[in-house]
Design a protein around this motif. Structure first.
Motif, PDB file in Angstrom:
ATOM      1  N   ASP A 110       6.599  11.232 -16.530  1.00  0.00           N
ATOM      2  CA  ASP A 110       7.885  11.222 -17.230  1.00  0.00           C
ATOM      3  C   ASP A 110       7.855  10.335 -18.468  1.00  0.00           C
ATOM      4  N   SER A 111       6.644   9.995 -18.934  1.00  0.00           N
ATOM      5  CA  SER A 111       6.445   9.160 -20.122  1.00  0.00           C
ATOM      6  C   SER A 111       7.009   7.753 -19.960  1.00  0.00           C
ATOM      7  N   ILE A 112       7.007   7.244 -18.720  1.00  0.00           N
ATOM      8  CA  ILE A 112       7.479   5.888 -18.427  1.00  0.00           C
ATOM      9  C   ILE A 112       6.277   4.990 -18.191  1.00  0.00           C
ATOM     10  N   TYR A 113       6.297   3.802 -18.796  1.00  0.00           N
ATOM     11  CA  TYR A 113       5.178   2.876 -18.670  1.00  0.00           C
ATOM     12  C   TYR A 113       5.380   1.849 -17.555  1.00  0.00           C
ATOM     13  N   VAL A 114       6.623   1.461 -17.301  1.00  0.00           N
ATOM     14  CA  VAL A 114       6.925   0.485 -16.252  1.00  0.00           C
ATOM     15  C   VAL A 114       7.859   1.150 -15.250  1.00  0.00           C
ATOM     16  N   LEU A 115       7.314   1.464 -14.074  1.00  0.00           N
ATOM     17  CA  LEU A 115       8.089   2.175 -13.048  1.00  0.00           C
ATOM     18  C   LEU A 115       8.687   1.175 -12.068  1.00  0.00           C
ATOM     19  N   ASP A 116       9.750   1.581 -11.403  1.00  0.00           N
ATOM     20  CA  ASP A 116      10.165   0.857 -10.198  1.00  0.00           C
ATOM     21  C   ASP A 116      10.184   1.854  -9.050  1.00  0.00           C
ATOM     22  N   ILE A 117       9.636   1.434  -7.913  1.00  0.00           N
ATOM     23  CA  ILE A 117       9.362   2.336  -6.799  1.00  0.00           C
ATOM     24  C   ILE A 117      10.166   1.925  -5.573  1.00  0.00           C
ATOM     25  N   ARG A 133      13.648  -5.735  -2.701  1.00  0.00           N
ATOM     26  CA  ARG A 133      13.818  -5.273  -4.078  1.00  0.00           C
ATOM     27  C   ARG A 133      12.720  -4.289  -4.447  1.00  0.00           C
ATOM     28  N   ARG A 134      13.090  -3.302  -5.252  1.00  0.00           N
ATOM     29  CA  ARG A 134      12.113  -2.324  -5.714  1.00  0.00           C
ATOM     30  C   ARG A 134      11.158  -3.005  -6.707  1.00  0.00           C
ATOM     31  N   PRO A 135       9.864  -2.966  -6.455  1.00  0.00           N
ATOM     32  CA  PRO A 135       8.928  -3.632  -7.370  1.00  0.00           C
ATOM     33  C   PRO A 135       8.615  -2.776  -8.595  1.00  0.00           C
ATOM     34  N   TYR A 136       8.210  -3.446  -9.668  1.00  0.00           N
ATOM     35  CA  TYR A 136       7.743  -2.749 -10.860  1.00  0.00           C
ATOM     36  C   TYR A 136       6.259  -2.428 -10.711  1.00  0.00           C
ATOM     37  N   ILE A 137       5.884  -1.270 -11.262  1.00  0.00           N
ATOM     38  CA  ILE A 137       4.512  -0.767 -11.161  1.00  0.00           C
ATOM     39  C   ILE A 137       4.006  -0.426 -12.558  1.00  0.00           C
ATOM     40  N   THR A 138       2.741  -0.741 -12.827  1.00  0.00           N
ATOM     41  CA  THR A 138       2.086  -0.253 -14.036  1.00  0.00           C
ATOM     42  C   THR A 138       0.709   0.273 -13.680  1.00  0.00           C
ATOM     43  N   MET A 139       0.245   1.214 -14.490  1.00  0.00           N
ATOM     44  CA  MET A 139      -1.102   1.760 -14.343  1.00  0.00           C
ATOM     45  C   MET A 139      -1.858   1.489 -15.640  1.00  0.00           C
ATOM     46  N   ARG A 157       0.828  -1.211   0.000  1.00  0.00           N
ATOM     47  CA  ARG A 157       0.000   0.000   0.000  1.00  0.00           C
ATOM     48  C   ARG A 157       0.865   1.265   0.000  1.00  0.00           C
ATOM     49  N   LYS A 158       1.943   1.222   0.730  1.00  0.00           N
ATOM     50  CA  LYS A 158       2.861   2.376   0.737  1.00  0.00           C
ATOM     51  C   LYS A 158       3.447   2.606  -0.654  1.00  0.00           C
ATOM     52  N   VAL A 159       3.810   1.511  -1.310  1.00  0.00           N
ATOM     53  CA  VAL A 159       4.352   1.612  -2.669  1.00  0.00           C
ATOM     54  C   VAL A 159       3.291   2.161  -3.620  1.00  0.00           C
ATOM     55  N   ALA A 160       2.055   1.673  -3.491  1.00  0.00           N
ATOM     56  CA  ALA A 160       0.974   2.131  -4.362  1.00  0.00           C
ATOM     57  C   ALA A 160       0.734   3.627  -4.203  1.00  0.00           C
ATOM     58  N   LEU A 161       0.725   4.095  -2.968  1.00  0.00           N
ATOM     59  CA  LEU A 161       0.505   5.524  -2.721  1.00  0.00           C
ATOM     60  C   LEU A 161       1.652   6.361  -3.275  1.00  0.00           C
ATOM     61  N   SER A 162       2.878   5.842  -3.197  1.00  0.00           N
ATOM     62  CA  SER A 162       4.022   6.553  -3.783  1.00  0.00           C
ATOM     63  C   SER A 162       3.916   6.589  -5.303  1.00  0.00           C
ATOM     64  N   ALA A 163       3.454   5.472  -5.885  1.00  0.00           N
ATOM     65  CA  ALA A 163       3.372   5.377  -7.343  1.00  0.00           C
ATOM     66  C   ALA A 163       2.330   6.326  -7.922  1.00  0.00           C
ATOM     67  N   ILE A 164       1.183   6.444  -7.258  1.00  0.00           N
ATOM     68  CA  ILE A 164       0.102   7.298  -7.784  1.00  0.00           C
ATOM     69  C   ILE A 164       0.576   8.726  -7.988  1.00  0.00           C
ATOM     70  N   ARG A 165       1.445   9.182  -7.109  1.00  0.00           N
ATOM     71  CA  ARG A 165       1.929  10.576  -7.198  1.00  0.00           C
ATOM     72  C   ARG A 165       2.740  10.824  -8.461  1.00  0.00           C
ATOM     73  N   LYS A 166       3.182   9.776  -9.104  1.00  0.00           N
ATOM     74  CA  LYS A 166       4.001   9.931 -10.307  1.00  0.00           C
ATOM     75  C   LYS A 166       3.164   9.968 -11.585  1.00  0.00           C
ATOM     76  N   TYR A 167       1.836   9.896 -11.441  1.00  0.00           N
ATOM     77  CA  TYR A 167       0.929   9.967 -12.585  1.00  0.00           C
ATOM     78  C   TYR A 167       0.098  11.233 -12.517  1.00  0.00           C
ATOM     79  N   ASP A 168      -0.302  11.713 -13.680  1.00  0.00           N
ATOM     80  CA  ASP A 168      -1.158  12.899 -13.759  1.00  0.00           C
ATOM     81  C   ASP A 168      -2.613  12.454 -13.610  1.00  0.00           C
ATOM     82  N   VAL A 169      -2.945  12.039 -12.390  1.00  0.00           N
ATOM     83  CA  VAL A 169      -4.275  11.505 -12.100  1.00  0.00           C
ATOM     84  C   VAL A 169      -4.811  12.173 -10.837  1.00  0.00           C
ATOM     85  N   GLU A 170      -5.996  12.768 -10.944  1.00  0.00           N
ATOM     86  CA  GLU A 170      -6.676  13.328  -9.771  1.00  0.00           C
ATOM     87  C   GLU A 170      -7.558  12.230  -9.191  1.00  0.00           C
TER      88      GLU A 170
END
Length: 340
Positions: free
Chosen positions: A100-107, A114-120, A21-34
């Motif tokens: 940043d125009s990245i499709y597969v993030l690591d957070i 290990r830093r997991p990969y994230i996709t939206m 959940r912490k990773v998910a909340l960090s990841a959301i901030r990297k997208y232009d999503v309200e």
């Protein structure tokens, strides 16, 4: 360094979900999503998923991927989905780039993991069917599957495209896993039955020859939980297992959950777009048993699944016996057997 996806015990599972959940909340901030709300969906063997709800008509799916998947494998899935969405007859999930125009993030995550990969992904609206399908729904699933196969056939993957292959070697790996856990839900007699069936499956697979008409990129996990309906039309979701395999293998994973009548309706829907080979039934029965055994393999390591695996054996072993005896079973109601 520990795997991010580590949950051999209930305590580790709880710790993983807190970490995720912490990773998910960090990841959301990297997208232009309200966004308004983040809703946990499920933890599976390969992903942790969340629905990201917004005040607009657009919702999203956030996925945290397991350590078993490489960045190239995840990116390749997104490339396939982009190609499928170009078909006017299909609507499938599609990956989103971040700010940043990245499709597969690591957070970044907790120290020592290990830093997991994230996709939206863009969320596919619709409802899952509760209970039995209608005749028209079963038919439309067949139409959907044929359109998926047609569209995937036209996709020209780049040289760095990486997706798994579902066939003899993957099946042998699953059986090796089952050998470690079968005692949780199978007697020695039951295990011998599975081994005999697996031997016959492998023998049949080695006699099949892939061609453009019968083999290609497939969903590989289009069970009832991986499709939603809107106005009686099915839409596929969760392409995390997509890869190379026989089209009949894809079909087997779906008809496994259907009554014989609706298996036939699905095939009719499929053949309204793509014709099957005249002698397809024998091979489809092989893939049916293969997929059924793989499902057992997949769930066997999770103690929480043991009770349901035990309950399913009176049906699973009934199908296996029919298969080993060479009796047609796809369009017959097979009576459950007594299992010790």
């Amino acid at each position: 360094m520990n795997d991010f996806f580590r949950f051999d015990t209930d305590e580790e599972r709880r710790a993983l979900l807190i970490r995720a959940r912490k990773v998910a909340l960090s990841a959301i901030r990297k997208y232009d999503v309200e966004w308004d709300n983040i809703q946990f969906i499920q933890l599976s063997g390969d992903t942790i998923t969340y629905k990201i709800e917004t005040s607009t008509d657009n919702n999203y799916l956030l996925r945290i991927h397991s350590d078993r998947l490489s960045r190239e494998e995840i990116r390749s899935e997104l490339l396939l989905l982009q190609a499928l969405n170009k078909s006017k007859d299909l609507k499938v999930p599609e990956g989103m780039a971040n700010c940043d125009s990245i499709y597969v993030l690591d957070i970044e995550t907790e120290t020592g993991y290990r830093r997991p990969y994230i996709t939206m992904m863009r969320w596919i609206e619709g409802e899952k069917v509760v209970g039995e399908f209608t005749d028209s729904q079963a038919y439309n699933i067949g139409v959907l599957m044929s359109r998926l196969h047609e569209a995937a056939k036209d996709f020209n993957p780049p040289s760095d495209f990486v997706r798994p292959t579902w066939g003899v070697e993957s099946f042998k790996r699953e059986m090796a896993k089952l050998e470690r856990y079968y005692e949780r839900f199978l007697s020695e007699e039951g295990w011998k039955l599975y081994q005999d069936a697996a031997e016959k499956v492998v023998s049949q697979l080695t006699t099949m020859y892939p061609s453009e008409h019968n083999y290609g990129l497939i969903h590989a996990d289009l069970h009832t939980g991986n499709m939603v309906f809107e106005d009686n039309q099915p839409y596929p979701i969760d392409f995390g297992r997509c890869g190379y395999g026989y089209y009949l293998y894809d079909m087997a994973g779906t008809i496994l959950e259907l009554w014989p009548k609706h298996r036939w309706m699905l095939i009719q829907g499929y053949e309204s777009i793509r014709k099957l080979e005249t002698d397809y039934i024998r091979d489809l029965e092989c893939f049916f048993v293969m997929f059924m055994i793989e499902n057992c393999c997949h769930h066997s390591s999770d103690p929480r699944e043991t009770t349901s695996l035990i309950d399913e054996q009176k049906y699973a072993q009934a199908y296996i016996r029919e298969y080993l005896n060479g009796n047609p079973f796809l369009f017959e109601v097979i009576e459950p057997v007594n299992v010790d």
